[in-house]
Design an enzyme around this catalytic site. Structure first.
Site, PDB file in Angstrom:
ATOM      1  N   ASP A  62       0.804  -1.231   0.000  1.00  0.00           N
ATOM      2  CA  ASP A  62       0.000   0.000   0.000  1.00  0.00           C
ATOM      3  C   ASP A  62       0.830   1.271   0.000  1.00  0.00           C
ATOM      4  O   ASP A  62       0.398   2.300   0.508  1.00  0.00           O
ATOM      5  CB  ASP A  62      -0.911  -0.015   1.229  1.00  0.00           C
ATOM      6  CG  ASP A  62      -0.133  -0.198   2.522  1.00  0.00           C
ATOM      7  OD1 ASP A  62       1.084   0.033   2.514  1.00  0.00           O
ATOM      8  OD2 ASP A  62      -0.744  -0.566   3.540  1.00  0.00           O
ATOM      9  N   GLU A  69      -0.662  -9.040  -1.100  1.00  0.00           N
ATOM     10  CA  GLU A  69      -1.204  -8.434   0.131  1.00  0.00           C
ATOM     11  C   GLU A  69      -2.395  -7.526  -0.230  1.00  0.00           C
ATOM     12  O   GLU A  69      -2.467  -6.357   0.160  1.00  0.00           O
ATOM     13  CB  GLU A  69      -0.134  -7.659   0.905  1.00  0.00           C
ATOM     14  CG  GLU A  69      -0.526  -7.343   2.350  1.00  0.00           C
ATOM     15  CD  GLU A  69       0.506  -6.453   3.045  1.00  0.00           C
ATOM     16  OE1 GLU A  69       0.393  -5.223   2.975  1.00  0.00           O
ATOM     17  OE2 GLU A  69       1.424  -7.013   3.678  1.00  0.00           O
ATOM     18  N   GLU A  89      -2.048   5.296   2.893  1.00  0.00           N
ATOM     19  CA  GLU A  89      -1.987   3.875   2.510  1.00  0.00           C
ATOM     20  C   GLU A  89      -3.354   3.282   2.177  1.00  0.00           C
ATOM     21  O   GLU A  89      -3.472   2.441   1.285  1.00  0.00           O
ATOM     22  CB  GLU A  89      -1.312   3.054   3.621  1.00  0.00           C
ATOM     23  CG  GLU A  89       0.188   3.301   3.754  1.00  0.00           C
ATOM     24  CD  GLU A  89       0.546   4.535   4.558  1.00  0.00           C
ATOM     25  OE1 GLU A  89      -0.381   5.185   5.107  1.00  0.00           O
ATOM     26  OE2 GLU A  89       1.736   4.868   4.645  1.00  0.00           O
ATOM     27  N   HIS A  94       6.183   5.334  12.481  1.00  0.00           N
ATOM     28  CA  HIS A  94       6.458   6.230  11.348  1.00  0.00           C
ATOM     29  C   HIS A  94       5.211   6.762  10.644  1.00  0.00           C
ATOM     30  O   HIS A  94       5.313   7.424   9.629  1.00  0.00           O
ATOM     31  CB  HIS A  94       7.303   5.500  10.301  1.00  0.00           C
ATOM     32  CG  HIS A  94       6.582   4.347   9.653  1.00  0.00           C
ATOM     33  ND1 HIS A  94       6.571   3.087  10.193  1.00  0.00           N
ATOM     34  CD2 HIS A  94       5.825   4.283   8.546  1.00  0.00           C
ATOM     35  CE1 HIS A  94       5.859   2.293   9.435  1.00  0.00           C
ATOM     36  NE2 HIS A  94       5.381   2.986   8.420  1.00  0.00           N
ATOM     37  N   ARG A 114       2.220   8.727   9.029  1.00  0.00           N
ATOM     38  CA  ARG A 114       2.018  10.149   8.738  1.00  0.00           C
ATOM     39  C   ARG A 114       0.906  10.778   9.570  1.00  0.00           C
ATOM     40  O   ARG A 114       0.973  11.943   9.938  1.00  0.00           O
ATOM     41  CB  ARG A 114       1.691  10.316   7.255  1.00  0.00           C
ATOM     42  CG  ARG A 114       2.897  10.375   6.384  1.00  0.00           C
ATOM     43  CD  ARG A 114       2.514  10.518   4.917  1.00  0.00           C
ATOM     44  NE  ARG A 114       3.641  10.962   4.120  1.00  0.00           N
ATOM     45  CZ  ARG A 114       4.711  10.221   3.841  1.00  0.00           C
ATOM     46  NH1 ARG A 114       4.797   8.986   4.280  1.00  0.00           N
ATOM     47  NH2 ARG A 114       5.700  10.712   3.118  1.00  0.00           N
ATOM     48  N   HIS A 161      12.974   5.463  12.714  1.00  0.00           N
ATOM     49  CA  HIS A 161      12.777   5.630  11.263  1.00  0.00           C
ATOM     50  C   HIS A 161      13.456   6.933  10.808  1.00  0.00           C
ATOM     51  O   HIS A 161      13.377   7.935  11.515  1.00  0.00           O
ATOM     52  CB  HIS A 161      11.264   5.669  10.998  1.00  0.00           C
ATOM     53  CG  HIS A 161      10.899   5.546   9.544  1.00  0.00           C
ATOM     54  ND1 HIS A 161      11.092   6.564   8.657  1.00  0.00           N
ATOM     55  CD2 HIS A 161      10.348   4.525   8.840  1.00  0.00           C
ATOM     56  CE1 HIS A 161      10.673   6.177   7.456  1.00  0.00           C
ATOM     57  NE2 HIS A 161      10.217   4.930   7.545  1.00  0.00           N
TER      58      HIS A 161
HETATM   59  C1  UD1 Z   1       6.745   4.786   3.529  1.00  0.00           C
HETATM   60  C2  UD1 Z   1       5.334   4.389   3.090  1.00  0.00           C
HETATM   61  C3  UD1 Z   1       4.590   3.680   4.216  1.00  0.00           C
HETATM   62  C4  UD1 Z   1       5.414   2.532   4.773  1.00  0.00           C
HETATM   63  C5  UD1 Z   1       6.781   3.051   5.185  1.00  0.00           C
HETATM   64  C6  UD1 Z   1       7.629   1.905   5.653  1.00  0.00           C
HETATM   65  C7  UD1 Z   1       4.179   5.837   1.511  1.00  0.00           C
HETATM   66  C8  UD1 Z   1       3.347   7.032   1.330  1.00  0.00           C
HETATM   67  N1  UD1 Z   1       4.579   5.575   2.762  1.00  0.00           N
HETATM   68  O1  UD1 Z   1       6.614   5.798   4.519  1.00  0.00           O
HETATM   69  O2  UD1 Z   1       3.367   3.184   3.724  1.00  0.00           O
HETATM   70  O3  UD1 Z   1       4.740   1.997   5.881  1.00  0.00           O
HETATM   71  O4  UD1 Z   1       7.421   3.658   4.048  1.00  0.00           O
HETATM   72  O5  UD1 Z   1       8.757   2.354   6.343  1.00  0.00           O
HETATM   73  O6  UD1 Z   1       4.499   5.162   0.568  1.00  0.00           O
HETATM   74  N2  UD1 Z   1      14.098   8.266   4.515  1.00  0.00           N
HETATM   75  C9  UD1 Z   1      15.475   8.137   4.513  1.00  0.00           C
HETATM   76  N3  UD1 Z   1      16.000   6.922   4.190  1.00  0.00           N
HETATM   77  C10 UD1 Z   1      15.246   5.851   3.871  1.00  0.00           C
HETATM   78  C11 UD1 Z   1      13.848   5.989   3.897  1.00  0.00           C
HETATM   79  C12 UD1 Z   1      13.296   7.204   4.205  1.00  0.00           C
HETATM   80  O7  UD1 Z   1      16.199   9.085   4.789  1.00  0.00           O
HETATM   81  O8  UD1 Z   1      15.792   4.784   3.584  1.00  0.00           O
HETATM   82  C13 UD1 Z   1      13.504   9.582   4.866  1.00  0.00           C
HETATM   83  C14 UD1 Z   1      13.645  10.593   3.715  1.00  0.00           C
HETATM   84  O9  UD1 Z   1      13.820  11.874   4.247  1.00  0.00           O
HETATM   85  C15 UD1 Z   1      12.295  10.463   3.031  1.00  0.00           C
HETATM   86  C16 UD1 Z   1      11.388  10.285   4.236  1.00  0.00           C
HETATM   87  O10 UD1 Z   1      12.108   9.439   5.134  1.00  0.00           O
HETATM   88  O11 UD1 Z   1      11.981  11.603   2.254  1.00  0.00           O
HETATM   89  C17 UD1 Z   1      10.022   9.722   3.946  1.00  0.00           C
HETATM   90  O12 UD1 Z   1      10.082   8.528   3.186  1.00  0.00           O
HETATM   91  P1  UD1 Z   1       8.733   8.028   2.431  1.00  0.00           P
HETATM   92  O13 UD1 Z   1       9.011   6.761   1.715  1.00  0.00           O
HETATM   93  O14 UD1 Z   1       8.156   9.138   1.624  1.00  0.00           O
HETATM   94  O15 UD1 Z   1       7.734   7.785   3.611  1.00  0.00           O
HETATM   95  P2  UD1 Z   1       7.784   6.810   4.846  1.00  0.00           P
HETATM   96  O16 UD1 Z   1       7.321   7.592   6.018  1.00  0.00           O
HETATM   97  O17 UD1 Z   1       9.084   6.119   4.916  1.00  0.00           O
HETATM   98  N1  UDP Z   2      11.940  -3.794  10.472  1.00  0.00           N
HETATM   99  C1  UDP Z   2      13.325  -3.920  10.326  1.00  0.00           C
HETATM  100  N2  UDP Z   2      14.149  -3.090  11.035  1.00  0.00           N
HETATM  101  C2  UDP Z   2      13.675  -2.149  11.876  1.00  0.00           C
HETATM  102  C3  UDP Z   2      12.257  -2.007  12.012  1.00  0.00           C
HETATM  103  C4  UDP Z   2      11.431  -2.846  11.287  1.00  0.00           C
HETATM  104  O1  UDP Z   2      13.793  -4.777   9.576  1.00  0.00           O
HETATM  105  O2  UDP Z   2      14.488  -1.426  12.499  1.00  0.00           O
HETATM  106  C5  UDP Z   2      11.056  -4.682   9.690  1.00  0.00           C
HETATM  107  C6  UDP Z   2       9.921  -5.357  10.430  1.00  0.00           C
HETATM  108  O3  UDP Z   2      10.316  -6.619  10.944  1.00  0.00           O
HETATM  109  C7  UDP Z   2       8.854  -5.500   9.349  1.00  0.00           C
HETATM  110  C8  UDP Z   2       9.096  -4.314   8.457  1.00  0.00           C
HETATM  111  O4  UDP Z   2      10.401  -3.854   8.743  1.00  0.00           O
HETATM  112  O5  UDP Z   2       9.064  -6.671   8.559  1.00  0.00           O
HETATM  113  C9  UDP Z   2       8.085  -3.254   8.719  1.00  0.00           C
HETATM  114  O6  UDP Z   2       8.433  -2.090   8.045  1.00  0.00           O
HETATM  115  P1  UDP Z   2       7.821  -0.671   8.409  1.00  0.00           P
HETATM  116  O7  UDP Z   2       7.383  -0.658   9.831  1.00  0.00           O
HETATM  117  O8  UDP Z   2       8.836   0.334   7.964  1.00  0.00           O
HETATM  118  O9  UDP Z   2       6.601  -0.561   7.404  1.00  0.00           O
HETATM  119  P2  UDP Z   2       5.075  -1.063   7.468  1.00  0.00           P
HETATM  120  O10 UDP Z   2       5.068  -2.525   7.709  1.00  0.00           O
HETATM  121  O11 UDP Z   2       4.385  -0.277   8.536  1.00  0.00           O
HETATM  122  O12 UDP Z   2       4.562  -0.691   6.116  1.00  0.00           O
END
Ligand code: UD1
Ligand code: UDP
Length: 385
Positions: free
Chosen positions: A98, A120, A134, A212, A214, A244
């Site tokens: 999602d 999923e 999402e 994490h 939003r 995160h």
């Molecule tokens: C995204 C997904 C969310 C998912 C989450 C898992 C969307 C809208 N959101 O949210 O559904 O649950 O990932 O973690 O698709 N950043 C880094 N390094 C990384 C990743 C992120 O620095 O490896 C920082 C960056 O500043 C980036 C920000 O986090 O711009 C947001 O990342 P983004 O993928 O837009 O949203 P998430 O909150 O990570």
């Molecule tokens: N996870 C990980 N390292 C971490 C935190 C989470 O490998 O420090 C794994 C966790 O076991 C799960 C996945 O990341 O499989 C979940 O990712 P996240 O919470 O970022 O996204 P969501 O599932 O909410 O979309």
């Protein structure tokens, strides 16, 4: 040979699709040509998982920018995905979950009239604001998809209620449980070494935190931090929080919790150490979707810091309870679990509502049926779980 293009971009998609990439390239390699495209919506978090599963993507769109907005990241992805799909000419595109990558992968394929399979599929809260964005991403992806692989009977029922034909739905279990069981087997057999945690105190119970979402940015995260600050005063607990990298999360967490002696703020963990730490934890506090699925299979109670969940099976199993972002509620629910042993044992029972570790095999079988007969013929495929 049918050509499949698997598109993913964030940590959870990589964890849940790597086992499928490996399965299709291994046991099913005579039937499918498997190509992979990562959008790299996440960079560091994605690369950690690719290294863990030893997956090297065929295309890497490298779109992540610090502090990216939803519109910016979507437009970069859509433009780049179009070029990849033109070059690859797949018979089917596979997306998972999602995220923005999920939706853009499905939309880019739809624009080029390539059928989409959604892994999923069918999770719903029926509230487009929660989780944001999402719920919208999965509803729209579901509308665009030709094939639906829901993890559970409830998610399949959601799809049927929305008018999806039964022959286009196959219940598979969640591929995330395939990933989890694969890692647990490796840890138990000694093929993977158990990580060491020199900073952990064996005399204190471990609370493991992730967050994490939003919809909690701003006040929600401040309240979560205040609740953790209260809990950190207990002499019998220690708190570990892999934070995160999103700046909207890092800012308040570092500011409010950075100086507390009983709280360990650490970098996001690689998947294997994170699984190991979950299995050592007393309680998981999270807003993560993936952790809600993994916890019942590890026998760990979860307090979900959200108002709504699309994963009701773990609530029904007793593992999960929604606590929102209210300070008193979070602190009270944690104390209940810490202080009432009977209640703790009831909620720490092992369940596998999200799968038996064989989701990838079922997806491969569904794909075979689709290419041979134009439908998945659920009656010909063993049921999940
Ligand atoms: C995204 C997904 C969310 C998912 C989450 C898992 C969307 C809208 N959101 O949210 O559904 O649950 O990932 O973690 O698709 N950043 C880094 N390094 C990384 C990743 C992120 O620095 O490896 C920082 C960056 O500043 C980036 C920000 O986090 O711009 C947001 O990342 P983004 O993928 O837009 O949203 P998430 O909150 O990570
Ligand atoms: N996870 C990980 N390292 C971490 C935190 C989470 O490998 O420090 C794994 C966790 O076991 C799960 C996945 O990341 O499989 C979940 O990712 P996240 O919470 O970022 O996204 P969501 O599932 O909410 O979309």
């Amino acid at each position: 040979m049918r050509r499949l293009l698997i598109v993913f971009g964030t940590r959870p998609e990589a964890i849940k699709l790597s086992p499928l990439v490996l399965f299709l390239r291994g046991q099913a390699s005579k039937e499918f040509v498997v190509r992979t495209c990562v959008t790299a919506q996440h960079r560091g978090l994605l690369d950690q998982v690719l290294a863990t599963f030893d997956v090297t993507p065929d295309h890497d769109l490298d779109v992540m920018m610090p502090g990216q907005t939803l519109g910016e990241v979507s437009s970069r992805m859509l433009a780049a995905l179009e070029k990849v799909m033109r070059a690859e000419q797949p018979d089917l595109v596979i997306v998972q979950g999602d995220t923005t990558t999920t939706l853009c992968g499905a939309l880019a394929a739809f624009y080029q009239r390539i059928p989409v399979a959604h892994v999923e599929a069918g999770l719903r809260t029926w509230d487009l604001e929660q989780p944001f964005p999402e719920e919208m991403n999965r509803v729209v992806t579901g509308r665009l998809a030709r094939l639906h692989f829901p993890p559970t009977a409830q998610s399949a029922a959601n799809l049927r209620n929305e008018g999806v034909r039964a022959e286009d739905i196959l219940i598979t279990g969640n591929t995330g449980i395939d990933a989890l069981f694969y890692i647990l087997r490796q840890l138990e057999s000694g093929r993977l070494a158990r990580p060491e945690w020199p900073f952990l105190d064996p005399g204190r119970k471990l609370l493991l935190i992730t967050g994490h979402r939003r919809e909690s940015f701003g006040d929600g995260f401040l309240r979560i931090c205040d609740a953790l600050g209260q809990l950190a005063k207990r002499a019998d607990v220690q708190i570990v929080y892999p934070v995160h990298p999103n700046p909207n999360v890092r800012g308040p967490v570092n500011e409010r919790l950075g100086a507390l002696p009983n709280v360990h703020l650490i970098e996001p963990l690689d998947y294997v150490p994170f699984v190991d730490l979950m299995s050592r934890a007393e309680i998981l506090l999270t807003d993560s979707g993936g952790v809600q699925e993994e916890a019942p299979s590890l026998g760990k109670p979860v307090l979900v810091m959200r108002e709504k969940t699309e994963r009701p099976e773990a609530v029904e199993a007793g593992t999960t309870r929604l606590v929102g972002t209210d300070v008193t509620r979070i602190a009270g629910e944690v104390s209940l679990l810490l202080d009432d042993e009977k209640e703790y044992r009831r909620r720490a029972a092992l369940h596998n509502p999200y799968g038996d570790g064989h989701a990838c095999e079922r997806i491969a079988e569904g794909l075979r049926s689709f290419f041979a007969h134009g439908k998945m013929m659920p009656e010909a495929v063993p049921a999940a779980g």
